[in-house]
Write a protein that holds these residues in place. Structure first.
Motif, PDB file in Angstrom:
ATOM      1  N   GLY A  16      37.890 106.383  30.006  1.00  0.00           N
ATOM      2  CA  GLY A  16      37.987 105.290  30.958  1.00  0.00           C
ATOM      3  C   GLY A  16      39.367 105.068  31.517  1.00  0.00           C
ATOM      4  O   GLY A  16      39.583 105.131  32.729  1.00  0.00           O
ATOM      5  N   TYR A  17      40.329 104.871  30.634  1.00  0.00           N
ATOM      6  CA  TYR A  17      41.673 104.491  31.064  1.00  0.00           C
ATOM      7  C   TYR A  17      42.396 105.558  31.892  1.00  0.00           C
ATOM      8  O   TYR A  17      42.960 105.236  32.946  1.00  0.00           O
ATOM      9  CB  TYR A  17      42.508 104.110  29.838  1.00  0.00           C
TER      10      TYR A  17
ATOM     11  N   PRO B 286      40.221  96.148  35.391  1.00  0.00           N
ATOM     12  CA  PRO B 286      39.049  95.712  34.616  1.00  0.00           C
ATOM     13  C   PRO B 286      37.732  95.872  35.373  1.00  0.00           C
ATOM     14  O   PRO B 286      36.666  95.940  34.762  1.00  0.00           O
ATOM     15  CB  PRO B 286      39.344  94.228  34.346  1.00  0.00           C
ATOM     16  N   LEU B 287      37.800  95.929  36.726  1.00  0.00           N
ATOM     17  CA  LEU B 287      36.590  96.073  37.534  1.00  0.00           C
ATOM     18  C   LEU B 287      36.190  97.525  37.740  1.00  0.00           C
ATOM     19  O   LEU B 287      35.150  97.802  38.337  1.00  0.00           O
ATOM     20  CB  LEU B 287      36.805  95.414  38.909  1.00  0.00           C
ATOM     21  N   SER B 288      37.004  98.460  37.267  1.00  0.00           N
ATOM     22  CA  SER B 288      36.759  99.879  37.515  1.00  0.00           C
ATOM     23  C   SER B 288      35.801 100.513  36.512  1.00  0.00           C
ATOM     24  O   SER B 288      35.455 101.676  36.638  1.00  0.00           O
ATOM     25  CB  SER B 288      38.091 100.643  37.476  1.00  0.00           C
ATOM     26  N   GLY B 289      35.396  99.758  35.509  1.00  0.00           N
ATOM     27  CA  GLY B 289      34.503 100.295  34.493  1.00  0.00           C
ATOM     28  C   GLY B 289      35.222 100.944  33.339  1.00  0.00           C
ATOM     29  O   GLY B 289      34.589 101.514  32.449  1.00  0.00           O
ATOM     30  N   ALA B 290      36.544 100.864  33.321  1.00  0.00           N
ATOM     31  CA  ALA B 290      37.316 101.522  32.271  1.00  0.00           C
ATOM     32  C   ALA B 290      37.094 100.895  30.904  1.00  0.00           C
ATOM     33  O   ALA B 290      37.240 101.562  29.877  1.00  0.00           O
ATOM     34  CB  ALA B 290      38.810 101.483  32.616  1.00  0.00           C
TER      35      ALA B 290
ATOM     36  N   TYR C 274      25.818  93.960  41.209  1.00  0.00           N
ATOM     37  CA  TYR C 274      27.054  93.710  41.954  1.00  0.00           C
ATOM     38  C   TYR C 274      28.161  94.679  41.524  1.00  0.00           C
ATOM     39  O   TYR C 274      28.925  95.171  42.367  1.00  0.00           O
ATOM     40  CB  TYR C 274      27.514  92.261  41.741  1.00  0.00           C
ATOM     41  N   VAL C 275      28.234  94.956  40.229  1.00  0.00           N
ATOM     42  CA  VAL C 275      29.251  95.877  39.720  1.00  0.00           C
ATOM     43  C   VAL C 275      29.059  97.279  40.284  1.00  0.00           C
ATOM     44  O   VAL C 275      30.032  97.988  40.559  1.00  0.00           O
ATOM     45  CB  VAL C 275      29.217  95.895  38.166  1.00  0.00           C
TER      46      VAL C 275
ATOM     47  N   HIS D 160      31.244 104.049  39.331  1.00  0.00           N
ATOM     48  CA  HIS D 160      30.381 105.233  39.303  1.00  0.00           C
ATOM     49  C   HIS D 160      31.132 106.452  38.775  1.00  0.00           C
ATOM     50  O   HIS D 160      30.563 107.265  38.040  1.00  0.00           O
ATOM     51  CB  HIS D 160      29.826 105.510  40.703  1.00  0.00           C
ATOM     52  N   GLY D 161      32.401 106.581  39.133  1.00  0.00           N
ATOM     53  CA  GLY D 161      33.200 107.694  38.616  1.00  0.00           C
ATOM     54  C   GLY D 161      33.353 107.622  37.112  1.00  0.00           C
ATOM     55  O   GLY D 161      33.200 108.620  36.398  1.00  0.00           O
TER      56      GLY D 161
END
Length: 265
Positions: A77-78, A191-195, A209-210, A217-218
């Motif tokens: 994620g990060y 925090p909104l990137s899904g990491a 919404y996310v 998605h990535g």
């Protein structure tokens, strides 16, 4: 006539390659210098940052919170989030740092932005490969379930980083204040990137919404490639590809418009 066009295209491509190569070398030397380990900082810097995050999760025994390998969760994620964030941040100063080079007729504004983004993507890619190999070797994490799907996710996010860099650089060139604010804004977007979460772990009403956020998605795709069927993911490669193409089109159009007014200094 056809052969002449092919030769001309190959020559133009070769010149473009040399321009990008020269800009990359100049960027590396300017940023990291020739002393100590020099350009190796390009890979060591993101590697150390990723290792710090992964190590923190490991030694805080976050594995006790979930049955999923929490080190692998952080690892998938990060680093990807930092790739697009660093690429967009570095793109802002690409023009001002290379303004004098625009006297050369083969150097274009687009080349300066592309070389910076490429440098960040390359550094993040090497760092990710190295740290995954190390953690697999010491058995902190398992081998990925589908390396090719992880590669697809990484390539799509690299295209996203390029498109985002083009747009951010264009806006920052017109509005200087935006360039100063983007660093903070991109940090808030992490925090909104899904990491730091799986979409499937969110409430149903929040998920829809996310999933409008391309970076999610990535990350979900990358994690699907790593964890396979052991984790529920919701990444859509076609949606991410569409977002990439739209972002690239908008970014290229914006750069083409403002670059006509850029004067070498």
């Amino acid at each position: 006539m056809k052969a002449l066009h092919e030769t001309s295209f190959k020559e133009s491509l070769a010149i473009q390659g040399r321009v990008i190569g020269a800009l990359l070398m100049r960027e590396i030397i300017t940023r990291y210098g020739r002393n100590n380990i020099g350009f190796l900082w390009l890979f060591v810097e993101p590697l150390l940052m990723t290792a710090f995050i992964v190590g923190m999760w490991k030694f805080l025994r976050a594995d006790q919170v979930s049955s999923l390998n929490i080190v692998a969760f952080a690892l998938t994620g990060y680093p990807m989030a930092m790739m697009w964030r660093n690429a967009s941040n570095r793109a802002i100063g690409a023009i001002s740092a290379n303004m004098s080079l625009l006297y050369h007729r083969n150097v274009r504004v687009l080349d300066t932005i592309f070389s910076r983004v490429l440098l960040e993507v390359a550094g993040a890619t090497v760092a990710q490969i190295v740290i995954v190999a190390i953690l697999v070797a010491v058995r902190w994490v398992e081998m990925p379930a589908d390396i090719f799907y992880m590669l697809l996710a990484w390539v799509l996010m690299a295209l996203f980083a390029l498109g985002l860099g083009l747009v951010v650089c264009s806006v920052a060139f017109k509005f200087d204040a935006f360039g100063k604010l983007w660093n903070t804004a991109s940090f808030v977007m992490l925090p909104l990137s899904g990491a730091f979460f799986f979409v499937s772990s969110l409430p149903q009403q929040v998920q829809e919404y996310v999933l409008w956020i391309p970076m999610v998605h990535g990350t979900e795709m990358f994690r699907h490639g790593y964890f396979g069927s052991s984790a529920i993911t919701m990444g859509n490669p076609w949606y991410l590809l569409l977002c990439d193409l739209v972002l690239l089109f908008i970014g290229l159009a914006m750069v083409a418009k403002f670059s006509k007014g850029v004067e070498p200094q």
